[in-house]
Design a protein around this motif. Structure first.
Motif, PDB file in Angstrom:
ATOM      1  N   LEU A 118       0.832  -1.205   0.000  1.00 22.57           N
ATOM      2  CA  LEU A 118       0.000   0.000   0.000  1.00 22.57           C
ATOM      3  C   LEU A 118       0.869   1.259   0.000  1.00 22.57           C
ATOM      4  O   LEU A 118       1.856   1.344   0.733  1.00 22.57           O
ATOM      5  CB  LEU A 118      -0.922   0.014   1.221  1.00 22.57           C
ATOM      6  CG  LEU A 118      -2.076  -0.993   1.233  1.00 22.57           C
ATOM      7  CD1 LEU A 118      -2.813  -0.918   2.560  1.00 22.57           C
ATOM      8  CD2 LEU A 118      -3.033  -0.743   0.083  1.00 22.57           C
ATOM      9  N   GLN A 122      -2.776   5.753  -0.111  1.00 25.31           N
ATOM     10  CA  GLN A 122      -3.852   4.786   0.101  1.00 25.31           C
ATOM     11  C   GLN A 122      -4.135   4.599   1.586  1.00 25.31           C
ATOM     12  O   GLN A 122      -5.288   4.544   2.007  1.00 25.31           O
ATOM     13  CB  GLN A 122      -3.482   3.450  -0.540  1.00 25.31           C
ATOM     14  CG  GLN A 122      -3.415   3.495  -2.051  1.00 25.31           C
ATOM     15  CD  GLN A 122      -3.005   2.156  -2.641  1.00 25.31           C
ATOM     16  OE1 GLN A 122      -1.907   1.671  -2.411  1.00 25.31           O
ATOM     17  NE2 GLN A 122      -3.899   1.554  -3.411  1.00 25.31           N
ATOM     18  N   ASP A 163     -13.484  -1.284   1.315  1.00 23.75           N
ATOM     19  CA  ASP A 163     -12.509  -0.257   0.954  1.00 23.75           C
ATOM     20  C   ASP A 163     -11.083  -0.780   1.079  1.00 23.75           C
ATOM     21  O   ASP A 163     -10.215  -0.471   0.251  1.00 23.75           O
ATOM     22  CB  ASP A 163     -12.692   0.979   1.842  1.00 23.75           C
ATOM     23  CG  ASP A 163     -13.970   1.740   1.512  1.00 23.75           C
ATOM     24  OD1 ASP A 163     -14.496   1.543   0.410  1.00 23.75           O
ATOM     25  OD2 ASP A 163     -14.442   2.525   2.367  1.00 23.75           O
ATOM     26  N   GLU A 167      -8.325  -1.096  -2.057  1.00 24.19           N
ATOM     27  CA  GLU A 167      -7.011  -0.463  -2.083  1.00 24.19           C
ATOM     28  C   GLU A 167      -5.899  -1.501  -2.235  1.00 24.19           C
ATOM     29  O   GLU A 167      -4.912  -1.273  -2.939  1.00 24.19           O
ATOM     30  CB  GLU A 167      -6.786   0.358  -0.804  1.00 24.19           C
ATOM     31  CG  GLU A 167      -7.714   1.555  -0.642  1.00 24.19           C
ATOM     32  CD  GLU A 167      -7.495   2.634  -1.689  1.00 24.19           C
ATOM     33  OE1 GLU A 167      -6.513   2.558  -2.459  1.00 24.19           O
ATOM     34  OE2 GLU A 167      -8.315   3.570  -1.755  1.00 24.19           O
ATOM     35  N   ARG A 170      -5.801  -2.577  -5.820  1.00 18.62           N
ATOM     36  CA  ARG A 170      -5.180  -1.535  -6.646  1.00 18.62           C
ATOM     37  C   ARG A 170      -3.669  -1.548  -6.505  1.00 18.62           C
ATOM     38  O   ARG A 170      -2.934  -1.400  -7.486  1.00 18.62           O
ATOM     39  CB  ARG A 170      -5.724  -0.165  -6.235  1.00 18.62           C
ATOM     40  CG  ARG A 170      -7.143   0.118  -6.710  1.00 18.62           C
ATOM     41  CD  ARG A 170      -7.605   1.458  -6.194  1.00 18.62           C
ATOM     42  NE  ARG A 170      -8.944   1.793  -6.658  1.00 18.62           N
ATOM     43  CZ  ARG A 170      -9.628   2.859  -6.233  1.00 18.62           C
ATOM     44  NH1 ARG A 170      -9.089   3.672  -5.326  1.00 18.62           N
ATOM     45  NH2 ARG A 170     -10.831   3.098  -6.711  1.00 18.62           N
TER      46      ARG A 170
END
Length: 232
Positions: A118, A122, A163, A167, A170
């Motif tokens: 991350l 983020q 959520d 993240e 991603r």
């Protein structure tokens, strides 16, 4: 289009200074936490912010304030605006209630340890923090590093599992797969070089020398003839 309060903190400052409304009523009307309103009243927050009169801006009436002052359970309502302002999309870190902010460092530590992929931006979106705080916790320079315990931000209520998963997906997208560790199979091209080529089988059908064949046949015939003469 949405009917939203303009400058909620400045409005809260004005309501604290000019009305007898409770902290809960002001917090509900301004979209703040009651502890934040209490901090404003104690002079610990919103220092330097000039109060804004919601009556002048047409977002609240004197009668509405009077109703709230008479009944502590009354919830103030925004006046119908003459001009509607389109609702803007919020950008940046999400708002974290004051009661949960003490848990943010623990949540950041959990994210840093369990999801190193991350990015700081983020993590900031997930738990509502700053990049400097994330860097301090990652490098163990935070003022309370000795007492921090990694805790799942979903369990703490700082973010949702959806959520968090979004993240993480991603961040993982486009990352190279880790190289295998330990003994692995060699590539086929390399193994072909290491295996010796099989010996070619001898050709059993090789052509024999014709003269040698005829010579043998002649010798056999001569031998047979001599034996017949001896018997005769």
């Amino acid at each position: 289009m949405a009917n939203t309060l303009l400058m909620p903190k400045a409005t809260a400052v004005w309501l604290v200074d000019n009305t007898a409304l409770s902290f809960e009523q002001i917090a509900q009307f301004c979209g703040l936490h009651p502890l934040e309103v209490k901090a404003i009243a104690d002079g610990e927050s919103a220092q330097g912010i000039k109060g804004m009169d919601p009556i002048i801006t047409g977002q609240l009436t004197r009668d509405e304030i009077a109703r709230g002052e008479k009944d502590v359970n009354y919830r103030l309502k925004l006046s119908e605006p003459k001009v509607r302002v389109p609702e803007s999309k919020r950008k940046g870190p999400r708002y974290t209630p004051l009661s949960k902010r003490q848990d943010r460092p623990n949540a950041i530590l959990w994210l840093v340890r369990n999801h190193p992929e991350l990015k700081d931006a983020q993590i900031s979106r997930l738990v509502g923090t700053t990049k400097s705080t994330i860097e301090q916790i990652r490098e163990r320079k935070h003022w309370n590093s000795a007492n921090l315990q990694p805790m799942d931000p979903v369990t703490l209520g700082l973010t949702s599992q959806i959520d968090l998963d979004l993240e993480v997906n991603r961040a993982s997208r486009g990352r190279e797969q880790p190289q295998p560790v330990g003994d692995t199979l060699l590539p086929a091209a390399l193994t072909e070089r290491l295996v010796p080529a099989p010996e070619k089988p001898k050709d059993e059908d090789q052509e024999l020398d014709a003269n040698a064949v005829f010579a043998k046949l002649s010798a056999l015939k001569s031998k047979d003839k001599d034996e017949d003469d001896d018997q005769g």
